[in-house]
Design a protein around this motif. Structure first.
Motif, mmCIF file in Angstrom:
data_model
loop_
_atom_site.group_PDB
_atom_site.id
_atom_site.type_symbol
_atom_site.label_atom_id
_atom_site.label_comp_id
_atom_site.label_asym_id
_atom_site.label_seq_id
_atom_site.Cartn_x
_atom_site.Cartn_y
_atom_site.Cartn_z
ATOM 1 N N TYR A 251 -7.668 12.261 -13.140
ATOM 2 C CA TYR A 251 -8.836 12.097 -13.997
ATOM 3 C C TYR A 251 -9.830 11.046 -13.522
ATOM 4 C CZ TYR A 251 -5.748 14.691 -17.064
ATOM 5 O OH TYR A 251 -4.909 15.641 -17.581
ATOM 6 N N TYR A 252 -9.329 9.946 -13.016
ATOM 7 C CA TYR A 252 -10.226 8.845 -12.678
ATOM 8 C C TYR A 252 -10.967 9.141 -11.382
ATOM 9 C CZ TYR A 252 -11.821 4.168 -11.416
ATOM 10 O OH TYR A 252 -12.583 3.087 -11.059
ATOM 11 N N SER A 253 -12.278 9.108 -11.439
ATOM 12 C CA SER A 253 -13.092 9.376 -10.250
ATOM 13 C C SER A 253 -14.005 8.209 -9.937
ATOM 14 C CB SER A 253 -13.913 10.651 -10.454
ATOM 15 O OG SER A 253 -14.775 10.506 -11.558
ATOM 16 N N GLY A 254 -13.612 7.032 -10.409
ATOM 17 C CA GLY A 254 -14.426 5.862 -10.165
ATOM 18 C C GLY A 254 -14.235 5.288 -8.782
ATOM 19 N N THR A 255 -14.756 4.094 -8.594
ATOM 20 C CA THR A 255 -14.765 3.473 -7.267
ATOM 21 C C THR A 255 -13.786 2.322 -7.143
ATOM 22 O OG1 THR A 255 -16.639 2.123 -7.948
ATOM 23 C CG2 THR A 255 -17.119 4.181 -6.793
ATOM 24 N N SER A 256 -12.811 2.253 -8.021
ATOM 25 C CA SER A 256 -11.712 1.323 -7.796
ATOM 26 C C SER A 256 -10.655 2.055 -6.993
ATOM 27 C CB SER A 256 -11.116 0.842 -9.113
ATOM 28 O OG SER A 256 -9.922 0.110 -8.870
ATOM 29 N N TYR A 257 -10.275 1.488 -5.850
ATOM 30 C CA TYR A 257 -9.312 2.156 -4.991
ATOM 31 C C TYR A 257 -7.977 1.415 -4.973
ATOM 32 C CZ TYR A 257 -13.623 4.440 -3.761
ATOM 33 O OH TYR A 257 -14.813 5.109 -3.829
ATOM 34 N N ALA A 258 -7.735 0.682 -6.014
ATOM 35 C CA ALA A 258 -6.440 0.015 -6.156
ATOM 36 C C ALA A 258 -5.346 1.048 -6.321
ATOM 37 C CB ALA A 258 -6.457 -0.913 -7.369
ATOM 38 N N ALA A 259 -4.178 0.720 -5.813
ATOM 39 C CA ALA A 259 -3.058 1.661 -5.886
ATOM 40 C C ALA A 259 -2.741 2.051 -7.322
ATOM 41 C CB ALA A 259 -1.829 1.044 -5.225
ATOM 42 N N GLU A 260 -3.006 1.132 -8.249
ATOM 43 C CA GLU A 260 -2.681 1.405 -9.657
ATOM 44 C C GLU A 260 -3.506 2.525 -10.251
ATOM 45 O OE1 GLU A 260 -1.408 -2.236 -8.187
ATOM 46 O OE2 GLU A 260 -3.525 -1.713 -8.481
ATOM 47 N N THR A 261 -4.614 2.875 -9.619
ATOM 48 C CA THR A 261 -5.469 3.951 -10.152
ATOM 49 C C THR A 261 -4.988 5.322 -9.701
ATOM 50 O OG1 THR A 261 -7.021 3.822 -8.301
ATOM 51 C CG2 THR A 261 -7.454 2.403 -10.211
ATOM 52 N N PHE A 262 -3.982 5.372 -8.862
ATOM 53 C CA PHE A 262 -3.421 6.643 -8.398
ATOM 54 C C PHE A 262 -2.070 6.867 -9.067
ATOM 55 C CE2 PHE A 262 -6.351 7.852 -5.053
ATOM 56 C CZ PHE A 262 -7.036 6.667 -4.829
ATOM 57 N N HIS A 263 -1.870 8.076 -9.583
ATOM 58 C CA HIS A 263 -0.680 8.338 -10.380
ATOM 59 C C HIS A 263 0.371 9.176 -9.673
ATOM 60 C CE1 HIS A 263 -3.984 7.854 -13.524
ATOM 61 N NE2 HIS A 263 -3.290 6.750 -13.536
ATOM 62 N N TYR A 264 -0.028 9.845 -8.617
ATOM 63 C CA TYR A 264 0.918 10.691 -7.886
ATOM 64 C C TYR A 264 1.006 10.195 -6.451
ATOM 65 C CZ TYR A 264 -0.141 13.715 -11.843
ATOM 66 O OH TYR A 264 -0.335 14.217 -13.101
ATOM 67 N N TRP A 265 2.232 10.129 -5.957
ATOM 68 C CA TRP A 265 2.449 9.590 -4.617
ATOM 69 C C TRP A 265 3.369 10.494 -3.812
ATOM 70 C CZ3 TRP A 265 0.138 5.190 -2.739
ATOM 71 C CH2 TRP A 265 -0.583 4.430 -3.674
ATOM 72 N N GLY A 266 3.055 10.605 -2.532
ATOM 73 C CA GLY A 266 3.935 11.305 -1.620
ATOM 74 C C GLY A 266 5.052 10.390 -1.143
ATOM 75 N N GLN A 267 5.940 10.938 -0.348
ATOM 76 C CA GLN A 267 7.124 10.201 0.061
ATOM 77 C C GLN A 267 6.879 9.279 1.254
ATOM 78 O OE1 GLN A 267 6.338 13.094 1.082
ATOM 79 N NE2 GLN A 267 7.096 13.394 3.160
ATOM 80 N N GLY A 268 5.762 9.410 1.910
ATOM 81 C CA GLY A 268 5.473 8.562 3.051
ATOM 82 C C GLY A 268 5.863 9.210 4.370
ATOM 83 N N THR A 269 5.048 8.959 5.365
ATOM 84 C CA THR A 269 5.330 9.443 6.713
ATOM 85 C C THR A 269 5.051 8.303 7.689
ATOM 86 O OG1 THR A 269 4.870 11.207 8.326
ATOM 87 C CG2 THR A 269 3.000 10.429 7.019
ATOM 88 N N LEU A 270 5.975 8.089 8.615
ATOM 89 C CA LEU A 270 5.895 6.929 9.500
ATOM 90 C C LEU A 270 5.028 7.205 10.717
ATOM 91 C CD1 LEU A 270 6.859 4.092 10.348
ATOM 92 C CD2 LEU A 270 8.853 5.196 11.397
ATOM 93 N N VAL A 271 4.118 6.294 10.950
ATOM 94 C CA VAL A 271 3.279 6.326 12.147
ATOM 95 C C VAL A 271 3.592 5.076 12.957
ATOM 96 C CG1 VAL A 271 0.933 6.225 13.053
ATOM 97 C CG2 VAL A 271 1.446 7.638 11.045
ATOM 98 N N THR A 272 3.981 5.281 14.196
ATOM 99 C CA THR A 272 4.291 4.165 15.084
ATOM 100 C C THR A 272 3.393 4.258 16.300
ATOM 101 O OG1 THR A 272 6.604 4.178 14.364
ATOM 102 C CG2 THR A 272 6.082 2.962 16.368
ATOM 103 N N VAL A 273 2.636 3.201 16.540
ATOM 104 C CA VAL A 273 1.731 3.159 17.684
ATOM 105 C C VAL A 273 2.298 2.161 18.677
ATOM 106 C CG1 VAL A 273 -0.622 2.825 18.481
ATOM 107 C CG2 VAL A 273 -0.196 3.661 16.153
ATOM 108 N N SER A 274 2.678 2.687 19.820
ATOM 109 C CA SER A 274 3.325 1.864 20.834
ATOM 110 C C SER A 274 2.335 1.411 21.884
ATOM 111 C CB SER A 274 4.443 2.664 21.508
ATOM 112 O OG SER A 274 4.996 1.942 22.593
ATOM 113 N N SER A 275 2.444 0.142 22.266
ATOM 114 C CA SER A 275 1.588 -0.376 23.328
ATOM 115 C C SER A 275 2.326 -0.355 24.655
ATOM 116 C CB SER A 275 1.166 -1.809 22.997
ATOM 117 O OG SER A 275 2.296 -2.628 22.809
#
Length: 124
Positions: free
Chosen positions: A100-124
């Protein structure tokens, strides 16, 4: 609604990677979908967001000009194209959505659904 993120992996500095995140319900109509990331020992931080209606986008300064967020409305999927990857981009990337919220606060608390996460590793 469940969010399924994928596309992470191990890459070299300067490489590109594209993450995707699909919502499980085709009838789900988010107000916004976005990406956050959490590096080891650090707090979760905002990366990018796209407003579903209109498609406006906003990026964290650290990724602006290198990352691009986009969406496929028909597939209820959001993408994060990451270019010129740096070691400091190494993190678990999470997709997020809110209905519902379409404002310009991008704090994590304004998002209600979350995915499980995917790991990105950047090697030097």
């Amino acid at each position: 609604v469940q969010l399924q993120a994928c596309g992470g992996g191990l890459v070299q500095v300067g490489d590109s990677l594209r993450l995707s995140c699909a919502a499980s319900e085709r009838t789900f109509s988010p107000a916004r979908m976005g990406w956050f990331r959490q590096a080891p020992g650090k707090e979760r931080e905002f990366v990018a967001v796209i407003h579903w209606s209109g498609g406006s986008t906003y990026y964290a300064d650290r990724v602006k000009g290198r990352f691009t967020i986009s969406r496929d409305n028909a597939k209820n999927t959001v993408y994060l194209q990451m270019n010129i990857l740096k070691p400091e981009d190494t993190a678990v990337y999470y997709c997020a959505a809110n209905a519902y919220y379409s404002g310009t606060s991008y704090a994590a608390e304004t998002f209600h659904y979350w995915g499980q996460g995917t790991l990105v590793t950047v090697s030097s």
